[in-house]
Every structure is written in C-alpha cells, then in structure tokens.
Design an enzyme around this catalytic site. Structure first.
Site, PDB file in Angstrom:
ATOM      1  N   LEU A 110     -20.759  -6.899  -2.895  1.00 26.41           N
ATOM      2  CA  LEU A 110     -20.950  -5.727  -3.543  1.00 26.41           C
ATOM      3  C   LEU A 110     -22.638  -5.419  -4.184  1.00 26.41           C
ATOM      4  O   LEU A 110     -23.254  -5.804  -5.151  1.00 26.41           O
ATOM      5  CB  LEU A 110     -20.342  -4.802  -4.325  1.00 26.41           C
ATOM      6  CG  LEU A 110     -18.638  -4.408  -3.254  1.00 26.41           C
ATOM      7  CD1 LEU A 110     -17.579  -3.670  -4.110  1.00 26.41           C
ATOM      8  CD2 LEU A 110     -19.487  -3.559  -2.202  1.00 26.41           C
ATOM      9  N   GLY A 161      -6.474  -8.449   7.509  1.00 26.96           N
ATOM     10  CA  GLY A 161      -5.799  -7.539   6.747  1.00 26.96           C
ATOM     11  C   GLY A 161      -4.104  -7.641   6.235  1.00 26.96           C
ATOM     12  O   GLY A 161      -3.066  -6.671   6.409  1.00 26.96           O
ATOM     13  N   THR A 162      -4.045  -9.163   6.533  1.00 31.07           N
ATOM     14  CA  THR A 162      -2.742  -8.407   6.015  1.00 31.07           C
ATOM     15  C   THR A 162      -2.155  -8.637   4.489  1.00 31.07           C
ATOM     16  O   THR A 162      -1.349  -7.989   3.652  1.00 31.07           O
ATOM     17  CB  THR A 162      -2.029 -10.370   5.183  1.00 31.07           C
ATOM     18  OG1 THR A 162      -2.920 -10.934   4.856  1.00 31.07           O
ATOM     19  CG2 THR A 162      -1.955 -11.300   6.862  1.00 31.07           C
ATOM     20  N   ASN A 163      -3.385  -8.566   3.512  1.00 29.87           N
ATOM     21  CA  ASN A 163      -3.616  -8.126   2.232  1.00 29.87           C
ATOM     22  C   ASN A 163      -3.054  -6.458   2.303  1.00 29.87           C
ATOM     23  O   ASN A 163      -2.409  -5.620   1.628  1.00 29.87           O
ATOM     24  CB  ASN A 163      -4.820  -9.189   1.672  1.00 29.87           C
ATOM     25  CG  ASN A 163      -4.093 -10.113   0.833  1.00 29.87           C
ATOM     26  OD1 ASN A 163      -3.394 -10.194  -0.066  1.00 29.87           O
ATOM     27  ND2 ASN A 163      -5.284 -10.863   1.233  1.00 29.87           N
ATOM     28  N   ASN A 191     -10.541  -6.450  -6.540  1.00 27.23           N
ATOM     29  CA  ASN A 191     -10.781  -7.912  -5.667  1.00 27.23           C
ATOM     30  C   ASN A 191      -9.250  -8.689  -5.605  1.00 27.23           C
ATOM     31  O   ASN A 191      -8.935  -9.242  -6.301  1.00 27.23           O
ATOM     32  CB  ASN A 191     -11.962  -8.618  -5.501  1.00 27.23           C
ATOM     33  CG  ASN A 191     -12.140  -8.982  -4.447  1.00 27.23           C
ATOM     34  OD1 ASN A 191     -11.949  -9.160  -3.329  1.00 27.23           O
ATOM     35  ND2 ASN A 191     -12.676 -10.695  -5.086  1.00 27.23           N
ATOM     36  N   HIS A 250      -8.511 -12.666  -4.312  1.00 25.58           N
ATOM     37  CA  HIS A 250      -9.447 -13.559  -4.234  1.00 25.58           C
ATOM     38  C   HIS A 250      -8.594 -15.231  -4.145  1.00 25.58           C
ATOM     39  O   HIS A 250      -7.574 -15.053  -5.346  1.00 25.58           O
ATOM     40  CB  HIS A 250     -10.496 -14.395  -4.959  1.00 25.58           C
ATOM     41  CG  HIS A 250     -11.323 -15.120  -5.544  1.00 25.58           C
ATOM     42  ND1 HIS A 250     -12.562 -15.240  -4.094  1.00 25.58           N
ATOM     43  CD2 HIS A 250     -11.731 -16.769  -5.361  1.00 25.58           C
ATOM     44  CE1 HIS A 250     -13.013 -16.434  -4.127  1.00 25.58           C
ATOM     45  NE2 HIS A 250     -12.393 -17.343  -4.615  1.00 25.58           N
ATOM     46  N   MET A 256     -16.007  -8.376   3.380  1.00 24.58           N
ATOM     47  CA  MET A 256     -16.646  -9.723   2.949  1.00 24.58           C
ATOM     48  C   MET A 256     -18.014  -9.201   3.071  1.00 24.58           C
ATOM     49  O   MET A 256     -19.103 -10.500   3.074  1.00 24.58           O
ATOM     50  CB  MET A 256     -16.157 -10.812   4.638  1.00 24.58           C
ATOM     51  CG  MET A 256     -14.729 -11.536   4.272  1.00 24.58           C
ATOM     52  SD  MET A 256     -14.538 -12.471   3.767  1.00 24.58           S
ATOM     53  CE  MET A 256     -13.056 -13.097   3.383  1.00 24.58           C
TER      54      MET A 256
HETATM   55  C1  GAR Z   1      -7.679 -13.161   1.936  1.00 27.63           C
HETATM   56  O1  GAR Z   1      -7.230 -14.372   1.039  1.00 27.63           O
HETATM   57  C2  GAR Z   1      -8.216 -13.042   0.544  1.00 27.63           C
HETATM   58  O2  GAR Z   1      -7.981 -13.436  -0.594  1.00 27.63           O
HETATM   59  C3  GAR Z   1     -10.332 -13.351   0.925  1.00 27.63           C
HETATM   60  O3  GAR Z   1     -10.164 -12.974   2.641  1.00 27.63           O
HETATM   61  C4  GAR Z   1      -9.094 -13.296   2.972  1.00 27.63           C
HETATM   62  C5  GAR Z   1      -8.855 -11.846   3.511  1.00 27.63           C
HETATM   63  O4  GAR Z   1      -7.435 -12.192   4.609  1.00 27.63           O
HETATM   64  N1  GAR Z   1     -10.900 -12.849   0.087  1.00 27.63           N
HETATM   65  C6  GAR Z   1     -12.396 -13.280  -0.639  1.00 27.63           C
HETATM   66  O5  GAR Z   1     -12.491 -14.458   0.006  1.00 27.63           O
HETATM   67  C7  GAR Z   1     -12.859 -13.129  -1.077  1.00 27.63           C
HETATM   68  N2  GAR Z   1     -13.754 -13.363  -1.605  1.00 27.63           N
HETATM   69  P1  GAR Z   1      -6.850 -10.385   4.599  1.00 27.63           P
HETATM   70  O6  GAR Z   1      -7.165  -9.867   5.294  1.00 27.63           O
HETATM   71  O7  GAR Z   1      -6.053 -11.015   5.927  1.00 27.63           O
HETATM   72  O8  GAR Z   1      -6.088  -9.820   4.133  1.00 27.63           O
END
Ligand code: GAR
Length: 193
Positions: A94, A12-14, A108, A110, A91
């Site tokens: 959809l 969940g850093t994003n 999203n 990526h 992950m």
């Molecule tokens: C992030 O790096 C995001 O770009 C990636 O998962 C990570 C989640 O990190 N998403 C994908 O690869 C989607 N195809 P987070 O949980 O720390 O935000």
C-alpha cells in the site's frame, strides 16, 4: 458493529477463517461489509460469494497509475463505511498516503515471525520457500497493524508453527479489535484487560 473490508489476491483461506469466526459467533461485534480482490480469478472471491458477502475486483492494470488504483479502493471502502481494513493475502504494497489515511485501521497477516523473513519481496509462498531453504527450525505467523514500512507496523499477535497458526491469530486479532481490547501507544500494541 465494526464494519470490515477485506483485501485479497489469492486463495482466501485467511478470509475464510474470518468468515467462519463471525458465523460461529467467535467474533461477535464485526461484520464483513465488502471483499476487494486485486486479481480477477482469486478463489477468495468465490468464498465471499458463497457467503453472500459483497465483493468486487479492483485491478491495477485497469487504472492509469498506482495512485488511481488506491483511490478506487479507498472510494469503495469509504462507500461501505469500512472501519477496519484486513489484508488477507493482499499482494500489493500500500502507498504511504493510504496507510496514513487509515492509521491503526489496517491489519495484515504475514507468514513469518516478524522481524524474520519480512519486508519487500517476502510474501506468500516465497517466505515458506526461504524458510525451508535456510533450514529454519522455528517459524510462525504475525498479525500486525500496517504502516508505511512494509511489515513494520505494531505487532498484535504472533504464533509459532505455521500450520494453521494464521487461521487462529487472525480471527483472534479481529475479535480483540472489535471488542476494543487493544490500543496502539507509541507505536506498540497494548492489551486492555
Ligand atoms: C498467507 O499465507 C498470508 O500470510 C500471506 O499470503 C497468504 C495468503 O493466503 N500474506 C503475505 O505474504 C503478505 N505479505 P490466503 O489467500 O489463502 O489467505
């Protein structure tokens, strides 16, 4: 006030970057109505809790099939009046029905410069491993609208260099959407100045 629903599966850093951008006032016209996690032990849920944000776990194996799983997500989002769905490390790919129902309402993040290292099988750390393995010099992150093609929707923003790139362009994209500063025309994002 734009109502956001955030879908997560991991750290969940994003999600944190979006929360911080709302709390600091960088994003002014939006609020997170709910956070949905597809994993029970996702740290992202703790982050939501810490900030007093409604959160729920909706887990695939609790449903008979993928359709019912997506229906449960839809029902939850709709019950909160969510207008923008943010995939922040979600992950699960959809379904086409889901992406069509919320056309141009799902974004999203990526971890690559699309069209590099994207599509089915490219997610999270796997992308970074592949980038390192192939000795790629230039990489980054992409925020895009989500359609039925995995990582194929109109690109909103991209930034080179992975370090913290995601945490900058994701809040920026939400800010632009919440201020009605972008539209999608002919499957391309147009900035309204
Ligand atoms: C992030 O790096 C995001 O770009 C990636 O998962 C990570 C989640 O990190 N998403 C994908 O690869 C989607 N195809 P987070 O949980 O720390 O935000």
């Amino acid at each position: 006030m734009l109502k956001i629903g955030v879908l997560v599966s991991g750290g969940g850093t994003n999600l944190q970057a979006i929360i911080d951008s709302i709390e600091s006032g960088y994003i002014k016209n939006a609020e997170i109505a709910t956070v949905i996690s597809s994993k029970k032990d996702a740290y992202a849920i703790k982050r939501a809790e810490k900030h007093g944000i409604n959160n729920v776990c909706i887990i695939k194996k609790d449903y008979q099939n993928k359709n019912e799983f997506f229906n449960a997500i839809e029902n939850h989002l709709d019950s909160f009046g969510v207008e923008l769905i943010i995939l922040a490390g979600f992950m699960t790919v959809l379904s086409a029905e889901f992406t069509q129902k919320y056309k141009n309402k799902i974004i999203n993040i990526h971890p690559s410069l699309i069209p590099s290292f994207c599509g089915n099988g490219y997610y999270g750390l796997k992308v970074h491993e592949e980038v390192i393995k192939r000795g790629v010099k230039v990489t980054g992150a992409t925020v895009h609208f989500v359609n039925e093609e995995t990582d194929g929707g109109p690109i909103i923003l991209q930034k080179r260099v992975m370090e913290q790139a995601e945490w900058k362009i994701f809040p920026e994209a939400v800010k632009l959407i919440s201020e009605n500063k972008i539209t999608v025309e002919n499957n391309k994002v147009r900035r309204i100045l």
